[in-house]
Design a protein around this motif. Structure first.
Motif, PDB file in Angstrom:
ATOM      1  N   PRO A 185      -3.706  20.326  -4.316  1.00  0.00           N
ATOM      2  CA  PRO A 185      -2.835  21.388  -3.720  1.00  0.00           C
ATOM      3  C   PRO A 185      -2.362  21.224  -2.584  1.00  0.00           C
ATOM      4  O   PRO A 185      -3.369  20.960  -1.712  1.00  0.00           O
ATOM      5  CB  PRO A 185      -3.864  22.804  -4.399  1.00  0.00           C
ATOM      6  CG  PRO A 185      -4.562  22.241  -5.344  1.00  0.00           C
ATOM      7  CD  PRO A 185      -4.668  20.827  -5.137  1.00  0.00           C
ATOM      8  N   GLY A 186      -1.215  21.512  -2.219  1.00  0.00           N
ATOM      9  CA  GLY A 186      -0.758  21.353  -0.621  1.00  0.00           C
ATOM     10  C   GLY A 186      -0.465  20.064  -0.140  1.00  0.00           C
ATOM     11  O   GLY A 186      -0.448  19.874   1.119  1.00  0.00           O
ATOM     12  N   GLU A 187      -0.882  19.073  -0.995  1.00  0.00           N
ATOM     13  CA  GLU A 187      -0.795  17.613  -0.380  1.00  0.00           C
ATOM     14  C   GLU A 187       0.744  17.286  -0.407  1.00  0.00           C
ATOM     15  O   GLU A 187       1.441  17.449  -1.552  1.00  0.00           O
ATOM     16  CB  GLU A 187      -1.528  16.779  -1.367  1.00  0.00           C
ATOM     17  CG  GLU A 187      -1.381  15.238  -0.774  1.00  0.00           C
ATOM     18  CD  GLU A 187      -2.276  14.360  -1.636  1.00  0.00           C
ATOM     19  OE1 GLU A 187      -3.120  13.421  -1.189  1.00  0.00           O
ATOM     20  OE2 GLU A 187      -2.467  14.511  -2.831  1.00  0.00           O
ATOM     21  N   PRO A 188       1.406  16.806   0.589  1.00  0.00           N
ATOM     22  CA  PRO A 188       2.802  16.422   0.699  1.00  0.00           C
ATOM     23  C   PRO A 188       3.053  15.441  -0.194  1.00  0.00           C
ATOM     24  O   PRO A 188       2.213  14.265  -0.276  1.00  0.00           O
ATOM     25  CB  PRO A 188       3.042  16.241   2.146  1.00  0.00           C
ATOM     26  CG  PRO A 188       1.524  15.923   2.608  1.00  0.00           C
ATOM     27  CD  PRO A 188       0.680  16.587   1.888  1.00  0.00           C
ATOM     28  N   HIS A 189       4.263  15.116  -0.646  1.00  0.00           N
ATOM     29  CA  HIS A 189       4.733  13.930  -1.245  1.00  0.00           C
ATOM     30  C   HIS A 189       4.823  12.760  -0.342  1.00  0.00           C
ATOM     31  O   HIS A 189       5.268  13.077   0.671  1.00  0.00           O
ATOM     32  CB  HIS A 189       5.718  14.450  -2.162  1.00  0.00           C
ATOM     33  CG  HIS A 189       6.196  13.285  -3.311  1.00  0.00           C
ATOM     34  ND1 HIS A 189       6.607  11.869  -2.882  1.00  0.00           N
ATOM     35  CD2 HIS A 189       6.095  13.247  -4.551  1.00  0.00           C
ATOM     36  CE1 HIS A 189       6.703  11.192  -4.302  1.00  0.00           C
ATOM     37  NE2 HIS A 189       6.266  12.139  -5.338  1.00  0.00           N
ATOM     38  N   PRO A 190       4.609  11.609  -0.880  1.00  0.00           N
ATOM     39  CA  PRO A 190       4.581  10.373   0.056  1.00  0.00           C
ATOM     40  C   PRO A 190       6.131  10.326   0.445  1.00  0.00           C
ATOM     41  O   PRO A 190       6.498   9.897   1.502  1.00  0.00           O
ATOM     42  CB  PRO A 190       3.955   9.351  -0.500  1.00  0.00           C
ATOM     43  CG  PRO A 190       3.569   9.607  -1.943  1.00  0.00           C
ATOM     44  CD  PRO A 190       3.347  11.168  -2.075  1.00  0.00           C
ATOM     45  N   LEU A 191       7.141  10.635  -0.491  1.00  0.00           N
ATOM     46  CA  LEU A 191       8.548  10.513  -0.140  1.00  0.00           C
ATOM     47  C   LEU A 191       8.922  11.263   0.779  1.00  0.00           C
ATOM     48  O   LEU A 191      10.161  11.173   1.079  1.00  0.00           O
ATOM     49  CB  LEU A 191       9.204  10.127  -1.500  1.00  0.00           C
ATOM     50  CG  LEU A 191       8.909   9.126  -2.270  1.00  0.00           C
ATOM     51  CD1 LEU A 191       9.783   9.376  -3.659  1.00  0.00           C
ATOM     52  CD2 LEU A 191       9.343   7.691  -1.588  1.00  0.00           C
TER      53      LEU A 191
ATOM     54  N   HIS B  63      11.161  -2.678  -2.302  1.00  0.00           N
ATOM     55  CA  HIS B  63      10.838  -4.004  -3.222  1.00  0.00           C
ATOM     56  C   HIS B  63       9.597  -4.004  -3.879  1.00  0.00           C
ATOM     57  O   HIS B  63       9.781  -4.555  -5.125  1.00  0.00           O
ATOM     58  CB  HIS B  63      11.275  -5.320  -2.248  1.00  0.00           C
ATOM     59  CG  HIS B  63      12.743  -5.518  -1.862  1.00  0.00           C
ATOM     60  ND1 HIS B  63      12.981  -6.460  -0.830  1.00  0.00           N
ATOM     61  CD2 HIS B  63      13.807  -5.155  -2.156  1.00  0.00           C
ATOM     62  CE1 HIS B  63      14.279  -6.301  -0.918  1.00  0.00           C
ATOM     63  NE2 HIS B  63      14.931  -5.723  -1.496  1.00  0.00           N
ATOM     64  N   MET B  64       8.852  -3.556  -3.304  1.00  0.00           N
ATOM     65  CA  MET B  64       7.506  -3.404  -3.778  1.00  0.00           C
ATOM     66  C   MET B  64       7.428  -2.492  -5.325  1.00  0.00           C
ATOM     67  O   MET B  64       6.897  -2.694  -6.027  1.00  0.00           O
ATOM     68  CB  MET B  64       6.159  -3.207  -2.930  1.00  0.00           C
ATOM     69  CG  MET B  64       5.897  -4.172  -1.810  1.00  0.00           C
ATOM     70  SD  MET B  64       5.453  -5.494  -2.627  1.00  0.00           S
ATOM     71  CE  MET B  64       5.508  -6.789  -1.191  1.00  0.00           C
ATOM     72  N   ILE B  65       8.016  -1.458  -5.159  1.00  0.00           N
ATOM     73  CA  ILE B  65       8.254  -0.496  -6.216  1.00  0.00           C
ATOM     74  C   ILE B  65       8.929  -1.270  -7.317  1.00  0.00           C
ATOM     75  O   ILE B  65       8.851  -1.150  -8.618  1.00  0.00           O
ATOM     76  CB  ILE B  65       8.839   0.894  -5.622  1.00  0.00           C
ATOM     77  CG1 ILE B  65       7.857   1.240  -4.814  1.00  0.00           C
ATOM     78  CG2 ILE B  65       9.301   1.615  -6.906  1.00  0.00           C
ATOM     79  CD1 ILE B  65       8.364   2.764  -4.160  1.00  0.00           C
ATOM     80  N   ALA B  66      10.206  -2.067  -7.016  1.00  0.00           N
ATOM     81  CA  ALA B  66      10.950  -2.485  -7.946  1.00  0.00           C
ATOM     82  C   ALA B  66      10.239  -3.655  -8.619  1.00  0.00           C
ATOM     83  O   ALA B  66      10.421  -3.688  -9.895  1.00  0.00           O
ATOM     84  CB  ALA B  66      12.309  -3.182  -7.314  1.00  0.00           C
ATOM     85  N   TRP B  67       9.307  -4.242  -7.863  1.00  0.00           N
ATOM     86  CA  TRP B  67       8.476  -5.425  -8.518  1.00  0.00           C
ATOM     87  C   TRP B  67       7.565  -4.553  -9.527  1.00  0.00           C
ATOM     88  O   TRP B  67       7.241  -5.396 -10.665  1.00  0.00           O
ATOM     89  CB  TRP B  67       7.630  -5.915  -7.390  1.00  0.00           C
ATOM     90  CG  TRP B  67       7.040  -7.343  -7.497  1.00  0.00           C
ATOM     91  CD1 TRP B  67       7.407  -8.309  -8.551  1.00  0.00           C
ATOM     92  CD2 TRP B  67       5.913  -7.822  -6.645  1.00  0.00           C
ATOM     93  NE1 TRP B  67       6.552  -9.410  -8.520  1.00  0.00           N
ATOM     94  CE2 TRP B  67       5.657  -9.135  -7.556  1.00  0.00           C
ATOM     95  CE3 TRP B  67       5.059  -7.481  -5.688  1.00  0.00           C
ATOM     96  CZ2 TRP B  67       4.684 -10.157  -6.874  1.00  0.00           C
ATOM     97  CZ3 TRP B  67       4.081  -8.330  -5.373  1.00  0.00           C
ATOM     98  CH2 TRP B  67       4.012  -9.630  -5.809  1.00  0.00           C
TER      99      TRP B  67
ATOM    100  N   MET C 222       0.858  -1.169  -0.118  1.00  0.00           N
ATOM    101  CA  MET C 222       0.085   0.024  -0.016  1.00  0.00           C
ATOM    102  C   MET C 222       0.933   1.339   0.004  1.00  0.00           C
ATOM    103  O   MET C 222       0.529   2.291  -0.744  1.00  0.00           O
ATOM    104  CB  MET C 222      -0.878  -0.179   1.177  1.00  0.00           C
ATOM    105  CG  MET C 222      -2.179  -1.056   1.144  1.00  0.00           C
ATOM    106  SD  MET C 222      -3.372  -0.946   2.282  1.00  0.00           S
ATOM    107  CE  MET C 222      -2.431  -1.580   3.681  1.00  0.00           C
ATOM    108  N   ASP C 223       2.116   1.193   0.784  1.00  0.00           N
ATOM    109  CA  ASP C 223       2.926   2.373   0.636  1.00  0.00           C
ATOM    110  C   ASP C 223       3.424   2.582  -0.763  1.00  0.00           C
ATOM    111  O   ASP C 223       3.480   3.656  -1.341  1.00  0.00           O
ATOM    112  CB  ASP C 223       4.292   2.155   1.584  1.00  0.00           C
ATOM    113  CG  ASP C 223       3.749   2.203   3.054  1.00  0.00           C
ATOM    114  OD1 ASP C 223       2.801   2.913   3.379  1.00  0.00           O
ATOM    115  OD2 ASP C 223       4.696   1.856   3.955  1.00  0.00           O
ATOM    116  N   ALA C 224       3.758   1.316  -1.358  1.00  0.00           N
ATOM    117  CA  ALA C 224       4.502   1.622  -2.837  1.00  0.00           C
ATOM    118  C   ALA C 224       3.440   2.138  -3.576  1.00  0.00           C
ATOM    119  O   ALA C 224       3.334   3.062  -4.830  1.00  0.00           O
ATOM    120  CB  ALA C 224       4.583   0.241  -3.343  1.00  0.00           C
TER     121      ALA C 224
END
Length: 362
Positions: A98-104, A115-119, A83-85
């Protein structure tokens, strides 16, 4: 304009499918067992209905119910990282509010999330899923939650833009910058390695500090990303300058590994946790287990693994007595590594020291 029309729960949906197939059950059977419509359940697996959009109580109930139905707990536990990925991928493929922070920029992500993102971007299954038997399926079915070429290009283009913008802003954007750059090292595109290497080398100034500096975490991420791209020298230099003979550097590295490998359970909003000299929020045996199990699978980071194992045993010399089976496995792996090539002189000295200490307790 959104690039993806498949929904924003692609990775978590695929993990849910993997959990179902580990029972095994059909989609229709799972829908009935969970008390939802077949269309709803199929939407979860396809990502069209992200499971992260469920009410908190319902999502918690799903994650607790799956193991009771026979799903592999080692798969179910990956739902959170998936879910994070999905959130990180969604930030790249859909318009930001607008104004929403980036999850990173919101939390320090872990190895499971990476690893999930690499997948999703190159089809490389997470280590926990690589040896799983592939169930028989009807017709052509995706073997990974992979983004399309268009989505993948948009994802990495977004990361490049994000990394460049974070450099211009500076200050509190350092977490966003270093995590974006690290994920760019997964880009399999033909020009990606040269772009990423150029961007990383432009930040090599952060690598020259000795011991702990405000740029320690960025320097570590820069060095490891360059090692992933085939340039190990910055990582060797980082170990020599910013970790070895620096108590603060060694503490920061052990704390970072504890979070990266999931030994620290609580999410970390920034890099401040690395400076916790007490190191009371994680279990040394669990960290040693994670390092030992990853030692033979990370040739690009072998020297970092080797130094960290040495530093962990320096900090906790009682470990060989507390985990005899684990240390026997470690001793065997060290023998294999010392008989081969590819270790720096520092790593060879440190692994010899570790091997001698382990032999005293066998």
């Amino acid at each position: 304009m959104a690039v993806s029309t498949r929904g924003t729960g692609l990775v978590s949906g695929f993990v849910l499918r993997t959990a179902r197939e580990s029972i095994p059950r059909s989609q229709e059977e799972m829908a009935e067992l969970l008390g939802v419509g077949v269309g709803t359940y199929q939407g979860w697996e396809s990502g069209r209905r992200p499971i992260s959009n469920m009410r908190g109580a319902d999502l918690l109930g799903l994650r607790r119910r799956l193991p009771t139905l026979g799903a592999d707990p080692d798969v179910v536990i990956l739902l959170e990282a998936a879910m994070d990925a999905d959130r990180i991928i969604e930030a790249a493929l859909t318009p930001a509010r607008p104004g929403e922070p980036h999850p990173l920029s919101e939390w320090v992500h872990t190895r499971d999330t990476a690893h999930m993102i690499a997948w999703a971007v190159n089809g490389s299954a997470p280590p926990a899923l690589r040896r799983r038997p592939v169930p028989a399926r009807r017709g052509p079915v995706a073997s990974a939650p992979q983004l399309t070429p268009t989505e993948r290009a948009a994802f990495f283009s977004h990361l490049r833009d994000t990394a460049e913008a974070a450099v211009r802003v500076g200050g509190e954007s350092s977490l966003l910058h270093r995590q974006s750059l690290y994920l760019l090292s997964y880009d399999p595109g033909p020009d990606a390695a040269s772009w990423t290497a150029h961007a990383l080398h432009a930040r090599r100034g952060v690598l020259v500090g000795r011991g702990w500096t405000p740029h320690w975490a960025e320097a570590r991420s820069t060095a490891t990303a360059l090692a992933r791209l085939g340039d190990p020298q910055p990582l060797w230099d980082f170990i020599d300058r910013s970790m070895a003979d620096s108590d603060e550097g060694e503490v920061a590295n052990l704390n970072y590994w504890a979070l990266w490998l999931g030994v620290i359970q609580r999410p970390q909003a920034n890099d401040a946790f690395m400076r916790d000299r007490e190191m009371t929020h994680w279990d040394p045996v669990t960290l040693l287990r994670g390092l030992v199990h990853g030692l033979h699978r990370a040739p690009g980071f072998l020297d970092l693994y080797a130094h960290t194992v040495w530093a962990l045993l320096e900090a906790h010399p009682w470990l060989p007595l507390a985990a005899r089976d684990l240390t026997r496995t470690l001793a065997r792996l060290i023998t294999q590594l010392l008989d081969g090539n590819g270790l720096s002189e520092r790593s060879r000295r440190e692994l010899n020291t570790v091997h001698y200490r382990l032999s005293e307790h066998q």
